[in-house]
Scaffold this motif. Structure first.
Motif, short mmCIF file in Angstrom:
data_model
loop_
_atom_site.label_atom_id
_atom_site.label_comp_id
_atom_site.label_asym_id
_atom_site.label_seq_id
_atom_site.Cartn_x
_atom_site.Cartn_y
_atom_site.Cartn_z
N ILE A 1 -5.22 15.67 2.53
CA ILE A 1 -4.54 14.47 2.69
C ILE A 1 -3.24 14.20 2.41
O ILE A 1 -2.64 13.36 2.54
N LEU A 2 -2.78 15.41 1.81
CA LEU A 2 -1.26 15.68 1.39
C LEU A 2 -0.26 16.40 2.43
O LEU A 2 -0.98 17.47 2.91
N ASP A 3 0.74 15.94 2.69
CA ASP A 3 1.64 16.86 3.63
C ASP A 3 2.25 18.06 2.87
O ASP A 3 2.10 17.92 1.48
N ALA A 4 3.14 18.70 3.54
CA ALA A 4 3.61 19.92 2.93
C ALA A 4 4.49 19.46 1.68
O ALA A 4 4.94 20.24 0.60
N SER A 5 5.13 18.10 1.66
CA SER A 5 6.00 17.83 0.67
C SER A 5 5.24 17.20 -0.58
O SER A 5 5.80 16.87 -1.68
N GLY A 6 3.91 16.84 -0.35
CA GLY A 6 3.21 16.66 -1.36
C GLY A 6 2.81 14.95 -1.46
O GLY A 6 2.38 14.16 -2.21
N ALA A 7 3.57 14.50 -0.23
CA ALA A 7 3.28 12.96 0.30
C ALA A 7 1.96 12.72 0.81
O ALA A 7 1.42 13.75 1.31
N LEU A 8 1.52 11.57 0.90
CA LEU A 8 0.26 11.17 1.46
C LEU A 8 0.61 11.39 3.25
O LEU A 8 1.30 10.88 3.66
N ASP A 9 -0.22 12.07 3.70
CA ASP A 9 -0.50 12.30 5.15
C ASP A 9 -1.42 11.19 5.74
O ASP A 9 -2.72 11.44 5.72
N ARG A 10 -1.00 10.06 6.07
CA ARG A 10 -1.68 9.00 6.54
C ARG A 10 -2.68 9.30 7.90
O ARG A 10 -3.70 8.84 7.86
N GLU A 11 -1.88 10.14 8.60
CA GLU A 11 -2.64 10.43 10.14
C GLU A 11 -4.23 11.37 9.28
O GLU A 11 -5.15 11.18 9.87
N ALA A 12 -4.05 12.39 8.55
CA ALA A 12 -5.00 12.86 8.00
C ALA A 12 -5.99 12.13 7.11
O ALA A 12 -7.28 12.56 7.36
N PRO B 1 -0.15 6.86 -9.64
CA PRO B 1 -1.72 7.03 -10.14
C PRO B 1 -2.81 6.72 -8.83
O PRO B 1 -3.57 7.59 -8.73
N LEU B 2 -2.36 5.82 -7.91
CA LEU B 2 -3.16 5.70 -6.69
C LEU B 2 -3.32 7.08 -6.03
O LEU B 2 -4.42 7.42 -5.35
N LEU B 3 -2.22 7.52 -5.78
CA LEU B 3 -2.24 8.85 -4.83
C LEU B 3 -2.99 10.06 -5.69
O LEU B 3 -3.87 10.73 -5.01
N ALA B 4 -2.95 10.03 -7.13
CA ALA B 4 -3.62 11.02 -7.67
C ALA B 4 -5.32 10.78 -7.47
O ALA B 4 -6.04 11.75 -7.26
N GLU B 5 -5.64 9.62 -7.37
CA GLU B 5 -7.07 9.05 -7.45
C GLU B 5 -7.29 9.37 -5.73
O GLU B 5 -8.75 9.74 -5.63
N LEU B 6 -6.66 9.03 -4.92
CA LEU B 6 -7.06 9.40 -3.58
C LEU B 6 -7.38 10.88 -3.32
O LEU B 6 -8.06 11.50 -2.67
N VAL B 7 -6.28 11.70 -4.03
CA VAL B 7 -6.34 13.20 -3.65
C VAL B 7 -7.82 13.78 -4.48
O VAL B 7 -8.39 14.35 -4.02
N VAL C 1 0.71 -1.08 0.01
CA VAL C 1 -0.18 -0.09 -0.02
C VAL C 1 0.82 1.40 0.04
O VAL C 1 0.68 2.30 -0.66
N HIS C 2 1.94 1.39 0.87
CA HIS C 2 2.80 2.61 0.90
C HIS C 2 3.46 2.61 -0.29
O HIS C 2 3.83 3.92 -0.82
N GLU C 3 3.90 1.66 -1.17
CA GLU C 3 4.63 1.70 -2.54
C GLU C 3 3.59 2.33 -3.48
O GLU C 3 3.96 3.06 -4.32
N LEU C 4 2.50 1.71 -3.26
CA LEU C 4 1.36 2.34 -4.45
C LEU C 4 0.90 3.81 -4.13
O LEU C 4 0.33 4.13 -5.20
N GLN C 5 1.11 4.18 -2.94
CA GLN C 5 0.60 5.51 -2.45
C GLN C 5 1.75 6.43 -2.42
O GLN C 5 1.46 7.81 -2.07
N ALA C 6 2.84 6.16 -3.06
CA ALA C 6 3.97 7.07 -2.93
C ALA C 6 3.45 8.25 -3.99
O ALA C 6 2.71 8.11 -5.00
#
Length: 207
Positions: free
Chosen positions: A58-69, A45-51, A36-41
């Motif tokens: 749901i993104l942090d300041a660096s553009g990575a997924l903020d899992r807590e959010a 494409p998966l991260l784009a779908e989540l956004v 999951v972590h690899e696919l959401q890096a």
């Protein structure tokens, strides 16, 4: 023949520790969370779908997924959690199948599928890795109070947030009743290791 074992547990149960112990004994571990972590890096494409589905929050300041959010969104909203699972489960299942085929081709004797929501996905008929024909299932069990205390200590969560995450999953007592084998991880690590060694020997008997 490759023995296919499903390993599950609950948040704060120590499932990852048990998976590492199996790996040290020679099991090939396929970790759903790692996939999951690899696919959401970032850039996937998966991260784009989540956004697109849950928003830029749901993104942090660096553009990575903020899992807590993301967690705060889905753990309080069953519909949002179901939407997240519809996005994630098929892709994780496909990658699981690819890695499993590679493990079988390499002649691995025991493959451990580390799937946190194994029984939940089976109940929902989600397919993917949870629908595989497993030779046995193993649950890592601890009391509910231990799940909560470990989150508070490890992740710095407030008690209410820790309880919320535990309650979003099938209770470990129910998983214990559904599983073929149980590892009680509520005691000393030496006792957990003893149980894992015994179970590994049982599962690989006759290899």
């Amino acid at each position: 023949m490759t023995a296919l074992i499903g390993l599950t547990g609950g948040i704060g149960s120590g499932k990852s520790t048990v998976a590492r112990l199996f790996e040290k004994l020679g099991a090939r571990v396929i970790d759903a969370d790692a996939i999951v972590h690899e696919l959401q890096a970032p850039g996937t494409p998966l991260l784009a779908e989540l956004v697109q589905s849950f928003g830029d929050g749901i993104l942090d300041a660096s553009g990575a997924l903020d899992r807590e959010a993301l967690g705060r969104r889905v753990f309080r909203d069953p519909e949002a959690r179901a939407r997240l699972e519809r996005l994630v489960h098929p892709k994780v299942g496909a990658e699981f199948a690819r890695r499993l085929a590679a493990a079988r081709a390499s002649g691995a004797g025991l493959v451990l599928l580390d799937i946190p929501l194994l029984f939940e996905a089976r109940r929902q008929g989600s397919g993917g890795a949870a629908s595989l024909d497993l030779d046995a299932t193993v649950v890592v069990w601890v009391p509910r109070a231990t799940q909560i205390a470990r989150q508070m200590q490890r992740d710095g969560r407030r008690r209410e947030a820790a309880e919320e995450r535990v309650d979003a999953q099938l209770p470990l007592d129910e998983k214990r009743a559904l599983a073929d084998h149980v590892i009680d991880n509520s005691g000393a690590i030496e006792e957990t290791e003893r149980q894992v060694r015994a179970l590994y020997a049982n599962l690989t008997e006759g290899d």
